[in-house]
Structures are given as structure tokens and as C-alpha cells.
Design an enzyme around this catalytic site. Structure first.
Site, PDB file in Angstrom:
ATOM      1  N   CYS A  76      45.881  40.444  40.305  1.00  0.00           N
ATOM      2  CA  CYS A  76      46.373  39.147  39.830  1.00  0.00           C
ATOM      3  C   CYS A  76      47.908  39.149  39.795  1.00  0.00           C
ATOM      4  O   CYS A  76      48.533  39.266  40.845  1.00  0.00           O
ATOM      5  CB  CYS A  76      45.746  38.792  38.492  1.00  0.00           C
ATOM      6  SG  CYS A  76      45.953  37.022  38.084  1.00  0.00           S
TER       7      CYS A  76
ATOM      8  N   HIS B  18      40.453  38.578  40.500  1.00  0.00           N
ATOM      9  CA  HIS B  18      40.082  39.645  39.578  1.00  0.00           C
ATOM     10  C   HIS B  18      38.791  40.312  40.064  1.00  0.00           C
ATOM     11  O   HIS B  18      37.701  39.778  39.840  1.00  0.00           O
ATOM     12  CB  HIS B  18      39.851  39.084  38.170  1.00  0.00           C
ATOM     13  CG  HIS B  18      41.096  38.669  37.473  1.00  0.00           C
ATOM     14  ND1 HIS B  18      41.841  39.536  36.707  1.00  0.00           N
ATOM     15  CD2 HIS B  18      41.733  37.475  37.439  1.00  0.00           C
ATOM     16  CE1 HIS B  18      42.892  38.899  36.215  1.00  0.00           C
ATOM     17  NE2 HIS B  18      42.854  37.651  36.651  1.00  0.00           N
TER      18      HIS B  18
ATOM     19  N   GLU C 251      37.371  42.804  38.773  1.00  0.00           N
ATOM     20  CA  GLU C 251      36.599  43.199  37.599  1.00  0.00           C
ATOM     21  C   GLU C 251      35.803  42.042  37.000  1.00  0.00           C
ATOM     22  O   GLU C 251      34.945  42.246  36.142  1.00  0.00           O
ATOM     23  CB  GLU C 251      37.516  43.814  36.540  1.00  0.00           C
ATOM     24  CG  GLU C 251      38.369  42.841  35.751  1.00  0.00           C
ATOM     25  CD  GLU C 251      39.637  42.393  36.450  1.00  0.00           C
ATOM     26  OE1 GLU C 251      40.484  41.772  35.782  1.00  0.00           O
ATOM     27  OE2 GLU C 251      39.789  42.642  37.656  1.00  0.00           O
TER      28      GLU C 251
END
Length: 213
Positions: free
Chosen positions: A84, A193, A195
Site C-alpha cells: 500500500c 493489501h 493480507e
């Protein structure tokens, strides 16, 4: 059973670091959350997360001397993954609310407000990954989770030597095309992202871990 790769997630005051740690552990990494120079320099892989404002992230990185350590890792061919705003600060500068802030400068380019009717760009989006990509191997047609208002909309990376391999750039679009990921030798980064991107994000992290061995 193969040994777990050792990864340091850079801890410099950015939010969401715990989710990055959990995601990396989930895909088999041995993770340390730290800004200590020995952890940053000695890890097989370094992850640079980032949320919020470009200028705030740069202040946090400078406060723990991370800009210098990131530069040393890249110069030494030691893998780094930005996420990011961790991607954005790898570029020359960011412009937010008319204020220009110098970035780390590993890549030429400016982070600017996306020219979209609705910002932030929040949610799932597709990407256009280049042929030969390592990060997106097997997942080039998947969707990934983005949360950002700013991005790099122009890429101009001069290749100054015939033997120099140009970076691989992955694009997405929200109001205009923007850089969704870059793979450049030891330095990789994603605007989205991983994750928070479910199975596709987990596979991307596995792909990155595979480059550490």
C-alpha cells in the site's frame, strides 16, 4: 519439511501490521515484528507496510532510520516487499493536498490523487500483470483488495544499460490506470493489501516467499 523463511515486518508506527504478520505466518513464514537494524538487515525478507498519508509514513520510516536500511537491503540484493503506502514511498515523491513530500526514490514517479468520481478506491479490483511475473504466478486473473485515494499513474523507467532488466509493472484502474504492483529485482511492492485479499493474497505472499530461497 522445508525450513520456514525468516521475514521481518517493519514496525515503525504504521497501522495494520498485525494483519500482515498473521498473513505471512499463515503462509509459512517465521515472522519478526521489529525496527531494530539487525532484524531489518538480517531477515531473508523485509516487508514494509504502510497506511494513511504518504508524508506520515515517510516521517515514521525516517524516525527509525528505515530509509537507510531499506536502501542497504536493495543495494545488496536482499528482498523487500512494500504494501500500500509501502509501495508509494518507494517512488520519488507524493503530492497530497498540494504538499509535495520526497519519497525513498527507488523508482521515478509521483504519487497523486486518483482522478475518479469516488475516492478512496475501496474494494476488490482486477489487475493486469505482465508475462513472466513471479508475484502473480497462477493468480493473474484474480481480484485483490485496495484501499487508497492516491496512486502512481505514469511509469517512466529509463533502461540505461543493454543488460539491465526493466521492472515488471502490474496495472489496475480506478478513474485512470495506476500502478498496482512492481517487481524490480530484490524490490517488489503492491498497492493493494495481499493480507486482506483472501486466497489470492495468500498465494501472492507464498509466491514472494518462494523468491527468498
Amino acid at each position: 519439511m522445508s525450513r520456514a523463511p525468516k521475514v521481518t515486518v517493519l514496525d515503525y508506527g504504521s497501522g495494520n501490521v498485525r494483519s500482515a504478520v498473521r498473513a505471512l505466518e499463515h503462509v509459512g513464514a517465521e515472522v519478526t515484528l521489529s525496527h531494530a537494524s539487525e532484524d531489518v538487515l538480517n531477515a531473508e525478507g523485509l516487508v514494509v507496510p504502510g497506511v494513511g498519508a504518504f508524508a506520515t509514513v515517510m516521517e515514521g520510516l525516517k524516525a527509525v532510520d528505515a530509509v537507510r536500511w531499506i536502501g542497504r537491503r536493495v543495494a545488496g540484493g536482499r528482498p523487500v516487499l512494500g504494501i500500500c503506502v509501502g509501495l508509494q514511498v518507494m517512488f520519488e515523491q507524493g503530492v497530497e493536498h498540494g504538499v509535495r513530500t520526497a519519497g525513498i526514490g527507488e523508482w521515478p514517479g509521483t504519487v497523486e490523487l486518483l482522478p475518479a468520481d469516488v475516492v478512496p478506491h475501496m474494494g476488490w479490483n482486477t489487475v493486469q500483470a505482465p508475462e513472466g511475473t513471479s508475484l502473480f504466478a497462477g493468480i493473474g486473473d484474480e481480484r485483490f483488495y485496495f484501499v487508497h485515494s492516491y496512486g502512481v499513474q505514469h511509469w517512466d523507467f529509463p533502461v540505461t544499460q543493454p543488460a539491465m532488466k526493466p521492472p515488471m509493472v502490474t496495472w489496475s484502474e480506478h478513474g485512470a490506470p495506476f500502478v498496482a504492483a512492481v517487481e524490480n529485482g530484490p524490490l517488489s511492492a503492491t498497492q493493494f493489501h495481499p493480507e486482506k485479499s483472501g486466497d489470492a493474497g495468500a498465494e501472492l505472499l507464498r509466491n514472494w516467499l518462494g523468491t527468498l530461497r
